[in-house]
Enzyme design. Structure first.
Site, PDB file in Angstrom:
ATOM      1  N   HIS A 113       0.917  -1.119  -0.164  1.00 45.90           N
ATOM      2  CA  HIS A 113      -0.038   0.018   0.003  1.00 45.90           C
ATOM      3  C   HIS A 113       0.911   1.232  -0.160  1.00 45.90           C
ATOM      4  O   HIS A 113       0.254   2.287  -0.263  1.00 45.90           O
ATOM      5  CB  HIS A 113      -1.099   0.189   1.023  1.00 45.90           C
ATOM      6  CG  HIS A 113      -0.358   0.328   2.563  1.00 45.90           C
ATOM      7  ND1 HIS A 113      -0.078  -0.699   3.442  1.00 45.90           N
ATOM      8  CD2 HIS A 113       0.130   1.324   3.129  1.00 45.90           C
ATOM      9  CE1 HIS A 113       0.420  -0.155   4.612  1.00 45.90           C
ATOM     10  NE2 HIS A 113       0.491   1.106   4.451  1.00 45.90           N
ATOM     11  N   ASP A 157       0.082  -7.798   1.337  1.00 51.25           N
ATOM     12  CA  ASP A 157       0.554  -6.388   1.508  1.00 51.25           C
ATOM     13  C   ASP A 157       1.952  -5.959   1.596  1.00 51.25           C
ATOM     14  O   ASP A 157       2.457  -5.132   2.417  1.00 51.25           O
ATOM     15  CB  ASP A 157      -0.334  -5.502   2.682  1.00 51.25           C
ATOM     16  CG  ASP A 157      -0.244  -4.158   2.619  1.00 51.25           C
ATOM     17  OD1 ASP A 157      -0.031  -3.654   1.474  1.00 51.25           O
ATOM     18  OD2 ASP A 157      -0.454  -3.422   3.730  1.00 51.25           O
ATOM     19  N   SER A 230       4.599   2.502   8.094  1.00 53.94           N
ATOM     20  CA  SER A 230       4.390   1.238   7.269  1.00 53.94           C
ATOM     21  C   SER A 230       5.523   0.945   6.351  1.00 53.94           C
ATOM     22  O   SER A 230       6.206   1.738   5.729  1.00 53.94           O
ATOM     23  CB  SER A 230       3.282   1.635   6.350  1.00 53.94           C
ATOM     24  OG  SER A 230       1.935   1.612   6.970  1.00 53.94           O
TER      25      SER A 230
END
Length: 488
Positions: A113, A157, A230
């Site tokens: 992402h 992901d 992230s």
């Protein structure tokens, strides 16, 4: 940091201090040779232990930080709400995330992402830690490298990037080091763009299944993680990556002590697949399964109200041929007990695709053993590689290509404009590394001129001189974008 976090930290430190003091006082008091001098030595040991712990954390941060990078992404997307006439304004957008270098040749793991919709990906290498304001590295001297997307897997992901260069610092994956609740961990990343921020916490829970309908599991941690973190690593006290920080649960938008990281075993599997193929191959048995809930068990009359139930069996597939039926409850695979959907998924990951899968199921109250032919679910793009023709190589782009044919629709995810030149594979060489083409890309135009065949594209490129600009209109998974560079 919120006041509650401060209170908890102070209380925790105070409890640790009191317990340590009590233990040392008892040791001194019961020692035959205990005296005033011994008591003074014991009291001195307390701050010494704290200093040792502090020095260990500083050494850990210093050792792992050089392998953690900041990732900046540029792309295009809609800005806010639509206008009164219903038209969305598409603007240039930027995002920041984190990544960890796993190979000294420039392979970097991050979240899918983080790079979603990216047209340009850049990696910012960490600057040396400054000892004073005079040593702070200026922005203009930051090491900024262009990165290419090797591959991504949206199911987990995870994404793999590559930057040019060698001898980069790396971190090892802790795949043989089980994480445990209460274990101290350190999270490193770029929250809100603040590169190489270091936070500490514990593993709150292991193998946390965030969505009961999905098999993906995570490590839960209270180490503060915020937007921008992230893709950064969660490391243990020995510097091994135990997880990749991925998302948080929050009502405020910031860290509330509920962070989730992808476990090291999943990172290793996806990393190896992406590096080898550019996508992930998975073993499957041509059957569907889902988590059993008490309501589901009661309604179907299952023998147990937990575990995994078969919800679909594909006609003509290996599972049907072996005798697997809908409503069978899977209790073991290859001798490993199956307690839930994550366990079944892990068992399929570990199983060799060329061997039969030993599956034990409950059918009513009967236990049945089946041997199911497993198959490897391949990416449709693999079929394009079988179409490589050495005569169709376009050297100036570093690709093998084909004229678009209607038959290619079956192996391509989505086709918007059924014409052009299809990239079927990359050819070895620096051009393929820097142009950023993917298998399945369709080249529709070169500098405004429509391209309908490999020969037309090759001829147009041959007329360009070194340094001339090249702007290709490329369709990727049904979306149009431009790929621009100077020809060499």
């Amino acid at each position: 940091m919120k006041p509650s976090y401060v209170r908890i930290l102070l209380i925790t430190c105070w409890i640790g201090f009191v317990l340590t003091t009590a233990a040392m006082s008892q040791e001194v008091a019961t020692s035959p040779a205990a005296g005033a001098t011994d008591g003074y030595v014991a009291e001195r040991r307390i701050p010494d232990l704290l200093r040792q712990f502090d020095n260990s954390l500083q050494a850990l941060a210093s050792r792992v930080s050089p392998a953690v990078v900041q990732i900046t992404v540029t792309g295009f997307g809609p800005e806010g709400e639509k206008s009164k006439d219903g038209v969305s304004l598409v603007v240039r957008q930027r995002a920041i995330g984190s990544g960890v270098i796993l190979d000294s040749d420039g392979y970097i793991m991050t979240n899918a992402h983080v790079v979603e919709g990216a047209q340009q990906i850049r990696v910012v290498l960490p600057s040396p830690v400054a000892d004073s304001p005079l040593d702070i590295a200026p922005v203009g001297k930051r090491q900024l490298l262009d990165a290419k997307l090797v591959g991504e897997d949206k199911d987990t992901d995870l994404a793999l990037l590559r930057v040019e260069g060698h001898n980069f610092p790396t971190l090892p994956l802790g795949t043989n080091r089980s994480a445990h609740p209460g274990q101290l961990v350190v999270a490193i990343g770029s929250p809100s763009g603040l590169q190489n921020s270091v936070t500490m916490g514990v593993v709150s829970s292991v193998w946390r299944q965030a969505d009961p309908e999905k098999p993906m599991v995570y490590l839960q941690t209270d180490a503060p993680i915020n937007p921008g973190s992230s893709g950064g690593p969660l490391v243990d006290l020995d510097g091994y990556v135990v997880g990749l920080n991925t998302f948080i649960l929050t009502e405020s938008g910031g860290s509330e002590g509920l962070g989730f990281a992808i476990p090291a075993d999943a990172i290793r599997f996806v990393y190896q697949e992406l590096r080898k193929y550019g996508h992930v191959h998975r073993t499957e048995i041509q059957a569907g399964a889902q988590e059993i809930t008490p309501t589901l068990a009661a309604g179907l009359g299952l023998a147990q109200n937990w575990g995994v139930v078969i919800s679909d069996v594909e006609p003509g597939g290996g599972a049907e041929e072996a005798g697997l039926e809908v409503q069978d409850v899977v209790i073991a695979v290859d001798g490993h007990p199956i307690l839930g959907l994550p366990g079944l998924t892990a068992a399929l990951y570990l199983h060799p695709p060329d061997e039969k899968l030993a599956v034990d199921v409950l059918r009513g109250s009967r236990r049945i053993s089946l041997n199911i032919s497993a198959m490897q679910r391949s990416d449709p793009m693999d079929q394009l590689a079988d179409l490589v023709d050495p005569k169709k190589r376009i050297g100036r782009l570093g690709i093998f290509a084909l004229d678009f044919m209607p038959q290619l629709r079956s192996v391509m995810a989505e086709v918007r404009l059924p014409s052009g030149v299809v990239v079927v594979a990359l050819s070895p060489g620096p051009d393929s590394e820097t142009r950023g083409f993917h298998a399945g890309d369709i080249i529709h135009a070169l500098n405004h001129t429509p391209m309908n065949s490999v020969e037309q594209l090759r001829s147009a490129l041959s007329q360009l001189k070194p340094g001339d600009p090249v702007v290709l209109q490329v369709e990727r998974q049904g979306k149009l974008q431009y790929v621009a560079f100077d020809i060499e």
